[in-house]
Scaffold this motif. Structure first.
Motif, short mmCIF file in Angstrom:
data_model
loop_
_atom_site.label_atom_id
_atom_site.label_comp_id
_atom_site.label_asym_id
_atom_site.label_seq_id
_atom_site.Cartn_x
_atom_site.Cartn_y
_atom_site.Cartn_z
N SER A 60 -6.37 -12.17 -2.52
CA SER A 60 -5.19 -11.44 -3.57
C SER A 60 -4.49 -12.73 -4.06
CB SER A 60 -4.62 -10.52 -2.77
OG SER A 60 -3.84 -11.04 -1.75
N ALA A 61 -3.46 -12.50 -5.18
CA ALA A 61 -2.73 -13.51 -5.69
C ALA A 61 -1.53 -13.64 -4.93
CB ALA A 61 -2.29 -12.91 -7.02
N ASP A 62 -0.81 -14.76 -4.85
CA ASP A 62 0.23 -14.93 -3.75
C ASP A 62 1.53 -13.96 -4.15
OD1 ASP A 62 -0.01 -18.58 -3.92
OD2 ASP A 62 -1.03 -17.06 -2.78
N SER A 63 1.50 -13.55 -5.53
CA SER A 63 2.68 -12.73 -5.98
C SER A 63 2.42 -11.10 -5.23
CB SER A 63 2.50 -12.52 -7.41
OG SER A 63 1.44 -11.93 -8.01
N VAL A 64 1.30 -10.91 -4.75
CA VAL A 64 1.22 -9.74 -4.14
C VAL A 64 0.71 -9.62 -2.72
CG1 VAL A 64 0.47 -8.55 -6.40
CG2 VAL A 64 -1.37 -8.99 -4.78
N LYS A 65 0.59 -10.71 -2.08
CA LYS A 65 0.16 -10.79 -0.69
C LYS A 65 1.34 -10.21 0.19
CE LYS A 65 -3.05 -14.67 -0.71
NZ LYS A 65 -3.16 -16.17 -0.49
N GLY A 66 0.79 -9.50 1.05
CA GLY A 66 1.88 -8.80 2.13
C GLY A 66 2.20 -7.34 1.30
N ARG A 67 2.08 -7.14 0.23
CA ARG A 67 2.41 -6.05 -0.36
C ARG A 67 1.37 -5.09 -0.80
NH1 ARG A 67 5.26 -5.97 -4.90
NH2 ARG A 67 4.32 -7.72 -5.71
N PHE A 68 0.20 -5.55 -1.59
CA PHE A 68 -1.01 -4.90 -2.09
C PHE A 68 -2.06 -5.08 -1.02
CE2 PHE A 68 0.64 -5.20 -6.67
CZ PHE A 68 1.53 -4.48 -6.46
N THR A 69 -2.70 -4.17 -0.88
CA THR A 69 -4.18 -4.35 -0.31
C THR A 69 -5.14 -3.59 -1.28
OG1 THR A 69 -2.95 -4.11 1.80
CG2 THR A 69 -5.33 -3.45 1.88
N ILE A 70 -6.48 -4.35 -1.31
CA ILE A 70 -7.54 -3.89 -2.03
C ILE A 70 -8.43 -3.37 -1.04
CG2 ILE A 70 -8.62 -6.18 -2.10
CD1 ILE A 70 -9.93 -5.27 -4.72
N SER A 71 -9.14 -2.27 -1.19
CA SER A 71 -10.30 -1.70 -0.27
C SER A 71 -11.23 -0.95 -1.19
CB SER A 71 -9.43 -0.76 0.89
OG SER A 71 -8.98 0.30 0.13
N ARG A 72 -12.45 -0.63 -0.61
CA ARG A 72 -13.49 0.15 -1.55
C ARG A 72 -14.39 0.95 -0.39
NH1 ARG A 72 -17.42 -4.23 -3.58
NH2 ARG A 72 -18.52 -2.43 -4.41
N ASP A 73 -14.68 2.15 -0.88
CA ASP A 73 -15.51 2.90 -0.14
C ASP A 73 -16.98 2.95 -0.82
OD1 ASP A 73 -17.03 4.93 0.90
OD2 ASP A 73 -15.08 6.39 1.29
N ASN A 74 -17.88 2.43 -0.58
CA ASN A 74 -19.20 2.32 -1.27
C ASN A 74 -20.01 3.80 -1.36
OD1 ASN A 74 -18.92 -0.23 -1.79
ND2 ASN A 74 -20.13 -1.29 -0.30
N ALA A 75 -19.53 4.54 -0.17
CA ALA A 75 -20.34 5.86 -0.22
C ALA A 75 -19.65 6.73 -1.23
CB ALA A 75 -20.09 6.65 1.11
N LYS A 76 -18.51 6.51 -1.74
CA LYS A 76 -17.73 7.16 -2.86
C LYS A 76 -17.87 6.37 -4.18
CE LYS A 76 -14.58 9.85 0.28
NZ LYS A 76 -13.21 10.19 0.71
N ASN A 77 -18.30 5.29 -4.17
CA ASN A 77 -18.30 4.46 -5.32
C ASN A 77 -16.96 4.31 -5.96
OD1 ASN A 77 -20.93 4.57 -5.19
ND2 ASN A 77 -21.52 5.34 -7.23
N THR A 78 -16.10 3.78 -5.09
CA THR A 78 -14.52 3.86 -5.52
C THR A 78 -13.80 2.63 -4.88
OG1 THR A 78 -14.59 6.32 -5.64
CG2 THR A 78 -12.37 5.13 -5.42
#
Length: 124
Positions: A60-78
């Motif tokens: 992630s970008a430094d500006s969002v580290k510690g605040r934003f989290t990316i995740s995925r669910d491949n079973a839900k294509n999301t």
């Protein structure tokens, strides 16, 4: 080919949270590395976060580290972007993007498919 549709944007007060979702249609979602970018009014689009095909690696970008989290669910294509402790400077249109390349990247040209974007507005 993959089609991407973002949702979950809105207006929130500073310090609040939002979760963005990006639903993918088409073939083999798990073959794509996914990312979120954002573009504030009058500014260039910038990288926010990326996640590997399996979901095991993120960056992630430094500006969002510690605040934003990316995740995925491949079973839900999301793919998701959990945004906490939002700040007025996070106000932007947020875009989901997909890349067939395996290596993590933060440049727009590395991504092959884009969603239409969802507006996030953070009030002070």
């Amino acid at each position: 080919q993959v089609q991407l549709v973002e949702s979950g944007g809105g207006v929130v007060q500073a310090g609040g949270s939002l979760r963005l979702s990006c639903a993918a249609s088409g073939r083999s979602f798990s073959m794509y590395r996914m990312a979120w970018f954002r573009q504030a009014l009058g500014k260039e689009r910038e990288f926010v976060a990326t996640i590997s095909r399996s979901g095991g690696r993120t960056a992630s970008a430094d500006s969002v580290k510690g605040r934003f989290t990316i995740s995925r669910d491949n079973a839900k294509n999301t793919v998701y972007l959990q945004m906490n402790n939002l700040k007025p400077e996070d106000t932007a249109v947020y875009y989901c993007a997909a890349s067939i390349q395996a290596l993590p990247g933060s440049r727009e040209y590395e991504y092959d498919y884009w969603g239409q974007g969802t507006q996030v507005t953070v009030s002070s």
